[in-house]
Structure formats: C-alpha cells, structure tokens
Write an enzyme that holds these catalytic residues in place. Structure first.
Site, PDB file in Angstrom:
ATOM      1  N   LYS A 226       0.825  -1.214   0.000  1.00 61.67           N
ATOM      2  CA  LYS A 226       0.000   0.000   0.000  1.00 61.67           C
ATOM      3  C   LYS A 226       0.857   1.261   0.000  1.00 61.67           C
ATOM      4  O   LYS A 226       2.036   1.240   0.338  1.00 61.67           O
ATOM      5  CB  LYS A 226      -0.992  -0.039   1.163  1.00 61.67           C
ATOM      6  CG  LYS A 226      -2.080  -1.083   0.875  1.00 61.67           C
ATOM      7  CD  LYS A 226      -3.388  -0.824   1.549  1.00 61.67           C
ATOM      8  CE  LYS A 226      -4.423  -1.829   0.999  1.00 61.67           C
ATOM      9  NZ  LYS A 226      -5.569  -2.002   1.869  1.00 61.67           N
ATOM     10  N   ARG A 260      -4.141 -10.090   4.341  1.00 56.78           N
ATOM     11  CA  ARG A 260      -4.362 -10.151   2.893  1.00 56.78           C
ATOM     12  C   ARG A 260      -3.089  -9.637   2.220  1.00 56.78           C
ATOM     13  O   ARG A 260      -2.751  -8.456   2.379  1.00 56.78           O
ATOM     14  CB  ARG A 260      -5.573  -9.277   2.545  1.00 56.78           C
ATOM     15  CG  ARG A 260      -5.974  -9.293   1.095  1.00 56.78           C
ATOM     16  CD  ARG A 260      -7.195  -8.398   0.863  1.00 56.78           C
ATOM     17  NE  ARG A 260      -7.623  -8.447  -0.524  1.00 56.78           N
ATOM     18  CZ  ARG A 260      -7.102  -7.705  -1.487  1.00 56.78           C
ATOM     19  NH1 ARG A 260      -6.138  -6.838  -1.217  1.00 56.78           N
ATOM     20  NH2 ARG A 260      -7.547  -7.815  -2.722  1.00 56.78           N
TER      21      ARG A 260
HETATM   22  C1  9MG Z   1      -9.884  -5.600  -1.875  1.00 52.73           C
HETATM   23  N1  9MG Z   1      -9.019  -5.003  -0.880  1.00 52.73           N
HETATM   24  C2  9MG Z   1      -7.994  -4.128  -1.118  1.00 52.73           C
HETATM   25  N2  9MG Z   1      -7.446  -3.766   0.060  1.00 52.73           N
HETATM   26  C3  9MG Z   1      -8.127  -4.409   1.031  1.00 52.73           C
HETATM   27  C4  9MG Z   1      -8.046  -4.430   2.428  1.00 52.73           C
HETATM   28  O1  9MG Z   1      -7.165  -3.690   3.093  1.00 52.73           O
HETATM   29  N3  9MG Z   1      -8.901  -5.211   3.118  1.00 52.73           N
HETATM   30  C5  9MG Z   1      -9.843  -5.947   2.464  1.00 52.73           C
HETATM   31  N4  9MG Z   1     -10.675  -6.696   3.208  1.00 52.73           N
HETATM   32  N5  9MG Z   1      -9.975  -5.965   1.125  1.00 52.73           N
HETATM   33  C6  9MG Z   1      -9.131  -5.198   0.443  1.00 52.73           C
END
Ligand code: 9MG
Length: 282
Positions: A226, A260
C-alpha cells in the site's frame, strides 16, 4: 461477547484461525494498483493462485474490480465475466477456500455458486441487496471500513478519533448483519488500511489494532504494497516487499487473524517464525 469459532466453514472448505491465516491476493483486473495487470485472465491468474497456495496461502481472494483510488467502476456482468472462470478453475484445482472480493450482490451469488466460500466486501455489505444476498449465501463475510468511495476517499480524510470511529462503524455493520440473519460467527472485521485514511490514521490504527477486537470478532487486515510504504519509506510498488512483510507481522502481533497479501511465501515465513517464538518453549 460474540463467540467466534476457530474454524470458518467456507462453503464446505475450512479456514482455520487457530493460527494466523494468509489470504493471497488475486486481482483479475487490468487496472489493479499493485499487480499492474499481471493477473489479467484465467490463463495467468490460475497458475499464480496455485503458486500462492503452494507458498502457504490459506485462502485466495479473487477480485474483478480494482478498489484503488480513482479506479474505474465496472458493471456486475463485467466483474462476473472476469472472476467466474477463475473461481471455477481454482475450485477444481485447489482444496483451500476461495474468497470473492466484491460489493455487488449479483457477483456474490454467482461466485458462491461457482465455488467461492467467503465474501470480502470493502463496502461492508452496504450496497442495495448485498446484506440480504450474503445472509442467504451463509458464507463468512469480511466487513471493511471505508470513508467515502474509492474515487474520492483519499481527498483529505478527517476523523476526530480514527480508532474509535472505525470501531463504531464496524460494530454497527456487525450488528446490522446479525439482524439481517448473518451468523455472528461468520463475521470478520477489517479497519480498511488506506481506504479514506492518511498515513497517520493508518499508523494509529495499526498501533491500536487490538482495540478493534473487543467483541471476539476476527480481524483481517490488508497492508500489502500500500501507498503508506511510499509515504514512509519512499518505495515504489515493486520495491514494497520487505516493508509489506514487516507491516503484516506487526499486524499479526497486534491481533490480526487474517492478513491479505500479495507476497505469500515471505509473509508466511515471517509469521510462522514469529508464531513459533511466541508459542514459548515446546
Ligand atoms: C480488496 N481489498 C484491497 N485492500 C483491502 C483491504 O485492506 N482489506 C480488504 N478486506 N480488502 C481489500
């Protein structure tokens, strides 16, 4: 206090939360912010997902619409056309659960029929018909906090107390979902790093992550690649591996149960080592 099972039943496949679970990101989109179009179609996407599973992913999150700031919106049909062939292929080639990253009820329904067993919704089931669809489908759901909409969410986001406000939102969405018939044990919460947050907001949430889990609801976090890594360390997308692993590890140490991530192997190694240390003498 909501009792949470240590195992989520994802449409017949189990996601164990007895240790931190790794969710591998599979973007089947031409404009995803960090994959740069790498996983465009089922031909490229399926081998990449198999690699992530081999590297230790516990669940694969398949998305057909980018949620990066300024991303183009796509129709439900376009999203379905992108993700369904991939979900079908993965369902037959993998034994781990498959998550569908969508906010659209039509996509949720079609994806679960194709084999998905988890709904990851960055809009926390606020789209018309989404909460009813998720209740009927009876698969676990991740409810994420986002301030505003992807197109505008990074335009000067402001909070009085970011941790408290995100907590109030997540609690309200959890209650709405339970009232709509979703099993409380099927709910996972996510503070939504980077979704309508400044770098300082993200850091505050990461520091105080444990403050968001007083209800016994598992937390999922996405910090991988990010833009806070650009702001904090000046890193371009393709330079964010080490920082992403560090952030995932901090998140797990602070209470995240599912991370994730794009880079499954290094994240998995770091987290499994930390878990072994934290477990104490055997
Ligand atoms: C689809 N997506 C992109 N970033 C995300 C995040 O931080 N959390 C979740 N649940 N989905 C995300």
């Amino acid at each position: 206090m909501v009792a949470t099972d240590d195992v989520l039943d994802c449409n017949g496949r189990t996601l164990a939360l007895t240790r931190s679970a790794i969710m591998g990101v599979l973007n089947v989109t031409p404009d995803s912010f960090s994959d740069g179009g790498r996983s465009l179609n089922s031909v490229d996407a399926v081998p990449h997902a198999l690699e992530m599973a081999e590297a230790g992913a516990d669940i694969i999150d398949v998305g057909g619409e980018s949620t990066r700031p300024g991303a183009m919106q796509v129709s439900a049909q376009q999203e379905i056309d992108r993700v369904i062939p991939v979900i079908e292929a993965l369902h037959s080639e993998l034994a781990i659960p498959i998550s569908i990253d969508t906010s659209k009820p039509e996509v949720m329904i079609t994806a679960v029929a194709a084999g998905a067993g988890f709904i990851n919704d960055v809009r926390a089931l606020r789209e018309a018909g989404a909460i009813e669809a998720a209740a009927k489908l009876a698969v676990p759901v991740c409810l994420m906090h986002m301030l505003g909409e992807p197109r505008t969410m990074q335009n000067a986001p402001a909070y009085h107390d970011v941790v408290a406000e995100v907590g109030v939102f997540l609690e309200a969405r959890r209650t709405a979902c339970v009232e709509a018939g979703i099993d409380a044990r099927h709910i996972v919460l996510d503070p939504g790093f980077g979704f309508g947050k400044t770098v300082e907001h993200n850091l505050q949430l990461l520091r105080d992550l444990s403050a968001l889990a007083p209800l016994g609801t598992p937390l999922l976090v996405g910090l991988s690649r990010k833009s806070m890594l650009k702001a904090l360390l000046g890193l371009e997308v393709d330079e964010r591996l080490h920082g992403s692993v560090a952030l995932a590890l901090i998140a797990v140490q602070n209470g995240a149960r599912i991370v994730r991530v794009h880079d499954v192997a290094p994240t998995c190694q770091a987290i499994r080592l930390w878990e072994r240390v934290a477990a104490g003498p055997q």
